[in-house]
Design a protein around this motif. Structure first.
Motif, PDB file in Angstrom:
ATOM      1  N   ASP A 198     -17.925 -21.892-102.247  1.00  0.00           N
ATOM      2  CA  ASP A 198     -17.355 -22.246-103.435  1.00  0.00           C
ATOM      3  C   ASP A 198     -16.666 -21.340-104.768  1.00  0.00           C
ATOM      4  N   THR A 222     -14.644 -22.621-106.574  1.00  0.00           N
ATOM      5  CA  THR A 222     -14.791 -23.003-107.855  1.00  0.00           C
ATOM      6  C   THR A 222     -15.779 -22.880-109.242  1.00  0.00           C
ATOM      7  N   ASP A 264     -16.636 -26.131-101.713  1.00  0.00           N
ATOM      8  CA  ASP A 264     -15.029 -26.455-101.424  1.00  0.00           C
ATOM      9  C   ASP A 264     -15.101 -26.919-100.327  1.00  0.00           C
ATOM     10  N   THR A 274     -11.406 -30.054-103.680  1.00  0.00           N
ATOM     11  CA  THR A 274     -12.991 -30.258-103.873  1.00  0.00           C
ATOM     12  C   THR A 274     -13.093 -31.566-105.032  1.00  0.00           C
TER      13      THR A 274
END
Length: 245
Positions: free
Chosen positions: A138, A140, A146, A165
């Motif tokens: 992750d 973001t 992602d 993403t």
């Protein structure tokens, strides 16, 4: 004297003894010591204040450049179900001037994509397929993984580093960097790329971090760092002659 009173007084005595021991220990070598004189702070001096302000950047670092990957989807926007090879093929199809047109710099990448998907031909970057293993994290901060993806830029020795993403049910490339690479690291929600330098004992190190306003990973740090002592080549010793033996 009741049993409760005896226990209470004994407890207080133990606590008092422990407190006295701690207090007496505060005055020995564990106390504060001076660190010596502190350098005087000097404010930055502005050079050439008469220069006009720049109206545009001198170099394009590709900040905030995103790209929707057409034709690639996944059930439930689960990026783990996205085929990395399909993502690279979509980029090659979209950027023919880079991969397939006459005189394009990375024709070797497009040619070697034919080996992807064969047994033992993809995933590790050591076979014929130029696509490297995908990693998931992750980056973001939305609670969903992602995908960090890399592939070789052939016929040279460069590596393409990409991050993808899902945004509004579309697969979006939120970071792209092409460079000669010695290592790529994921640190928290940042991507760190280490690249070789022509100066022995030094390397370039860039950091890319998610920016919620731009909806992209931006270049947030660009450093030139020392990695160790420069390697000095030792001249070989002359071979022993037959008479010396």
């Amino acid at each position: 004297m009741s049993r409760i009173s005896r226990i209470s007084r004994a407890t207080l005595a133990v606590l008092a003894l422990a407190l006295a021991t701690v207090t007496s220990a505060c005055g020995d070598a564990g106390g504060l010591r001076g660190a010596g004189p502190t350098a005087t702070a000097v404010s930055p001096a502005r050079l050439w204040p008469e220069l006009p302000a720049a109206s545009s950047p001198a170099w394009d670092y590709g900040e905030a450049e995103t790209e929707t990957v057409k034709g690639v989807t996944a059930p439930g926007d689960d990026i783990h179900k996205v085929d990395p090879v399909a993502v690279v093929r979509a980029e090659i199809a979209r950027h023919a001037d880079t991969y397939t047109a006459d005189g394009s710099p990375y024709t070797g990448t497009a040619t070697r994509m034919a080996a992807c998907g064969r047994k033992g031909g993809s995933g590790g970057g050591t076979g014929a397929c130029p696509v490297l293993k995908a990693y998931y994290r992750d980056l973001t901060g939305d609670g969903r993984d992602d995908m960090a993806l890399g592939f070789r830029l052939l016929p040279g020795n460069g590596t393409a580093v990409r991050v993808y993403t899902f945004q509004r049910h579309r697969l979006v490339q939120i970071m792209a960097n092409d460079d000669a690479v010695t290592a790529v690291q994921l640190a928290g929600r940042a991507v760190i790329i280490r690249s070789p330098s022509q100066i022995p004992g030094y390397e370039y190190r860039t950091q890319w971090t998610w920016d919620a306003d731009q909806k992209a990973m931006l270049l947030t740090r660009d450093e030139f760092l020392r990695t160790g002592e420069p390697q000095r080549l030792t001249p070989p010793l002359p071979a022993s002659s037959a008479s010396a033996r």
